[in-house]
Write a protein that holds these residues in place. Structure first.
Motif, mmCIF file in Angstrom:
data_model
loop_
_atom_site.group_PDB
_atom_site.id
_atom_site.type_symbol
_atom_site.label_atom_id
_atom_site.label_comp_id
_atom_site.label_asym_id
_atom_site.label_seq_id
_atom_site.Cartn_x
_atom_site.Cartn_y
_atom_site.Cartn_z
ATOM 1 N N LEU A 120 0.821 -1.215 0.000
ATOM 2 C CA LEU A 120 0.000 0.000 0.000
ATOM 3 C C LEU A 120 0.852 1.261 0.000
ATOM 4 C CD1 LEU A 120 -2.824 1.243 0.070
ATOM 5 C CD2 LEU A 120 -2.833 0.952 2.554
ATOM 6 N N GLN A 121 2.073 1.168 0.492
ATOM 7 C CA GLN A 121 2.960 2.331 0.515
ATOM 8 C C GLN A 121 3.302 2.819 -0.893
ATOM 9 O OE1 GLN A 121 6.367 1.928 3.186
ATOM 10 N NE2 GLN A 121 5.200 0.550 4.505
ATOM 11 N N ALA A 122 3.172 1.947 -1.879
ATOM 12 C CA ALA A 122 3.466 2.334 -3.265
ATOM 13 C C ALA A 122 2.249 2.898 -3.984
ATOM 14 C CB ALA A 122 3.996 1.120 -4.036
ATOM 15 N N ALA A 123 1.079 2.835 -3.346
ATOM 16 C CA ALA A 123 -0.164 3.234 -4.011
ATOM 17 C C ALA A 123 -0.254 4.745 -4.186
ATOM 18 C CB ALA A 123 -1.367 2.735 -3.219
ATOM 19 N N THR A 124 -0.938 5.166 -5.241
ATOM 20 C CA THR A 124 -1.244 6.574 -5.477
ATOM 21 C C THR A 124 -2.758 6.747 -5.532
ATOM 22 O OG1 THR A 124 -1.336 6.440 -7.902
ATOM 23 C CG2 THR A 124 0.844 6.734 -6.888
ATOM 24 N N SER A 125 -3.202 7.985 -5.542
ATOM 25 C CA SER A 125 -4.637 8.256 -5.591
ATOM 26 C C SER A 125 -5.279 7.683 -6.856
ATOM 27 C CB SER A 125 -4.882 9.767 -5.521
ATOM 28 O OG SER A 125 -4.168 10.435 -6.546
ATOM 29 N N HIS A 126 -4.511 7.593 -7.947
ATOM 30 C CA HIS A 126 -5.079 7.096 -9.214
ATOM 31 C C HIS A 126 -5.431 5.614 -9.125
ATOM 32 C CE1 HIS A 126 -6.060 8.075 -13.321
ATOM 33 N NE2 HIS A 126 -5.451 6.986 -13.758
ATOM 34 N N TRP A 127 -4.835 4.904 -8.174
ATOM 35 C CA TRP A 127 -5.172 3.489 -7.994
ATOM 36 C C TRP A 127 -6.631 3.317 -7.614
ATOM 37 C CZ3 TRP A 127 -1.036 -0.213 -5.616
ATOM 38 C CH2 TRP A 127 0.193 -0.019 -6.260
ATOM 39 N N LEU A 128 -7.219 4.315 -6.976
ATOM 40 C CA LEU A 128 -8.621 4.210 -6.565
ATOM 41 C C LEU A 128 -9.534 4.161 -7.783
ATOM 42 C CD1 LEU A 128 -8.574 6.732 -3.580
ATOM 43 C CD2 LEU A 128 -8.580 4.222 -3.464
ATOM 44 N N ARG A 129 -9.247 4.968 -8.792
ATOM 45 C CA ARG A 129 -10.012 4.939 -10.054
ATOM 46 C C ARG A 129 -9.911 3.548 -10.683
ATOM 47 N NH1 ARG A 129 -11.559 7.970 -14.862
ATOM 48 N NH2 ARG A 129 -10.476 7.245 -16.724
ATOM 49 N N HIS A 130 -8.673 3.016 -10.756
ATOM 50 C CA HIS A 130 -8.481 1.685 -11.326
ATOM 51 C C HIS A 130 -9.181 0.614 -10.500
ATOM 52 C CE1 HIS A 130 -5.915 3.121 -14.414
ATOM 53 N NE2 HIS A 130 -4.822 3.257 -13.697
ATOM 54 N N THR A 131 -9.143 0.765 -9.183
ATOM 55 C CA THR A 131 -9.779 -0.225 -8.302
ATOM 56 C C THR A 131 -11.277 -0.282 -8.540
ATOM 57 O OG1 THR A 131 -8.081 0.133 -6.605
ATOM 58 C CG2 THR A 131 -10.141 -0.906 -5.896
ATOM 59 N N GLY A 132 -11.920 0.886 -8.571
ATOM 60 C CA GLY A 132 -13.360 0.922 -8.800
ATOM 61 C C GLY A 132 -13.753 0.370 -10.156
ATOM 62 N N ALA A 133 -13.007 0.766 -11.193
ATOM 63 C CA ALA A 133 -13.354 0.326 -12.549
ATOM 64 C C ALA A 133 -13.108 -1.169 -12.739
ATOM 65 C CB ALA A 133 -12.544 1.133 -13.571
ATOM 66 N N THR A 134 -11.999 -1.671 -12.178
ATOM 67 C CA THR A 134 -11.685 -3.098 -12.310
ATOM 68 C C THR A 134 -12.753 -3.950 -11.621
ATOM 69 O OG1 THR A 134 -9.315 -2.622 -12.388
ATOM 70 C CG2 THR A 134 -9.963 -4.868 -11.826
ATOM 71 N N HIS A 135 -13.173 -3.502 -10.451
ATOM 72 C CA HIS A 135 -14.217 -4.240 -9.723
ATOM 73 C C HIS A 135 -15.537 -4.224 -10.482
ATOM 74 C CE1 HIS A 135 -17.534 -4.538 -6.745
ATOM 75 N NE2 HIS A 135 -16.774 -5.499 -6.238
ATOM 76 N N ASP A 136 -15.935 -3.053 -10.983
ATOM 77 C CA ASP A 136 -17.236 -2.928 -11.640
ATOM 78 C C ASP A 136 -17.252 -3.523 -13.041
ATOM 79 O OD1 ASP A 136 -18.084 -1.709 -9.371
ATOM 80 O OD2 ASP A 136 -18.157 0.320 -10.177
ATOM 81 N N ALA A 137 -16.073 -3.716 -13.642
ATOM 82 C CA ALA A 137 -16.013 -4.318 -14.979
ATOM 83 C C ALA A 137 -16.550 -5.745 -14.974
ATOM 84 C CB ALA A 137 -14.575 -4.305 -15.489
#
Length: 402
Positions: free
Chosen positions: A344-361
């Motif tokens: 998680l220390q490597a995560a950026t705010s943009h990962w949240l967009r990817h997380t939501g889209a990957t889950h909803d895909a």
């Protein structure tokens, strides 16, 4: 080493000074460089004017785009003028290849140890930082992303130059095609996302913290926007041409809620709101002393400042997200999830967009997801988030016999 371009805000002053031959009145270091250090002062002045024109046309929509093109083309100019001693419009294919070699094996005197500011006000002048260099040291050398960014910027620059009849050749595509340092991306590449556990901690720890620290309600809603609406940080922040306010939430005649967003390229889109998100919207608004749902004429910023008025900029919103990440990292460590905490220390705010889209895909129609994401082509969404073919290929291959 003298930079040629200041910030986006200062660009119009640079243009005016160059046209009026008054660079020395505000930028004495650039004026001296253009007179004493370049191979042909008049030719270089004309090319510098074209660089400012290019940056104005391509950079005025977004400061991030301006900075990206500025960094790439500025050092290309400096190399052409100071190393090759020739015009950027007289470079041949072999010269572009030589520049690629130079980027890969950059001279030490062209590299700074860290990111440095370019110009600073001093006694009425904009003076150059002596520690600034065109490149910044990278421990692992030049990355694929750096090379790709370089080729993109040079290609766009020469295409623009052809349209403006400054040159009639663009050797960049053929150099890129035959570049020995550029790896063709053919392997499986998944977007950077939070694991289910990481997201559970990021959102859950922030939500739990709201009871002791009500200001974390802002963090919680920011996380909901970035993950639940697939937003980019820039789409939540104040920009010169757009300020996200509560009246941008709207409801249609059938009772469905949307958020109007200005995305990349100044393109407007309406993102659908889920019932779950609306619950957090109500919660956030009530914590701010507002009515539970927005009105059509409401001027309040979507993400508000705790002190002062107006909305937030990109850097401020990024700090809000990082605060929630840090809380989750600490809690993951306490609960024994050391590996998840380190990742998680490597995560950026943009990962949240990817997380939501990957889950909803996994359960939303591709076209609907693509439109909410703001992708101009549905193929982009398919390429980034849909992994059906990859998984089917893996299933068909897992039982192979030797």
């Amino acid at each position: 080493m003298t930079p040629l371009v200041d910030t986006l805000k200062q660009l119009r002053y640079l243009v005016a000074h160059l046209e009026d031959n008054t660079l020395a009145t505000e930028y004495p270091d650039i004026a001296r460089f253009m007179q004493d250090e370049v191979f042909d002062p008049q030719k270089c002045k004309d090319e510098l004017a074209f660089l400012y024109q290019f940056l104005y046309v391509y950079g005025r929509k977004s400061e991030a785009t301006f900075n990206r093109f500025r960094n790439e083309i500025e050092r290309f100019y400096l190399w052409s003028w100071c190393v090759q001693k020739t015009s950027v419009f007289e470079l041949k294919r072999e010269d572009i290849e030589a520049y690629v070699e130079f980027v890969v094996e950059t001279s030490d005197d062209w590299v700074a140890a860290s990111v440095q500011w370019r110009f600073k006000d001093s006694n009425g002048f904009r003076r150059v930082n002596p520690n600034w260099r065109p490149f910044v040291h990278k421990a692992n050398g030049v990355s694929q992303q750096t090379l790709a960014s370089m080729f993109t910027a040079l290609n766009v620059f020469y295409k623009f130059a052809i349209l403006e009849e400054k040159t009639f050749a663009n050797f960049v595509p053929v150099v890129k095609k035959n570049c020995p340092y550029l790896v063709v991306q053919s392997q499986i590449k998944l977007p950077d996302t939070l694991s289910d556990l990481q997201w559970e901690y990021v959102f859950g720890v922030t939500k739990d913290g709201c009871e002791k620290d009500p200001k974390l309600e802002r963090n919680l809603f920011t996380l909901a926007c970035l993950k639940g609406l697939y937003l980019r940080i820039s789409e939540l922040s104040d920009r010169p041409q757009w300020a996200p306010v509560m009246s941008h939430f709207w409801q249609d005649q059938d009772g469905f809620w949307f958020l109007r967003i200005m995305g990349k390229g100044n393109k407007l889109r309406d993102v659908t709101l889920s019932e779950d998100f609306i619950d957090y919207l109500k919660r956030y608004r009530l914590s701010r002393g507002l009515t539970s749902l927005p009105r059509v004429d409401e001027p309040h910023p979507i993400i508000h400042k705790l002190r002062g008025s107006g909305g937030m900029n990109v850097r401020q919103i990024r700090r809000i997200v990082q605060e929630s990440f840090d809380l989750a990292i600490k809690k993951l460590n306490e609960d024994g999830f050391v590996e998840e905490s380190e990742n998680l220390q490597a995560a950026t705010s943009h990962w949240l967009r990817h997380t939501g889209a990957t889950h909803d895909a996994q359960h939303r129609p591709l076209k609907h997801l693509s439109e909410d994401l703001g992708h101009s082509k549905i193929a982009t969404t398919d390429q980034i988030y849909i992994q059906t073919n990859i998984k089917e290929r893996a299933k068909s291959g897992v039982k192979r016999k030797l």
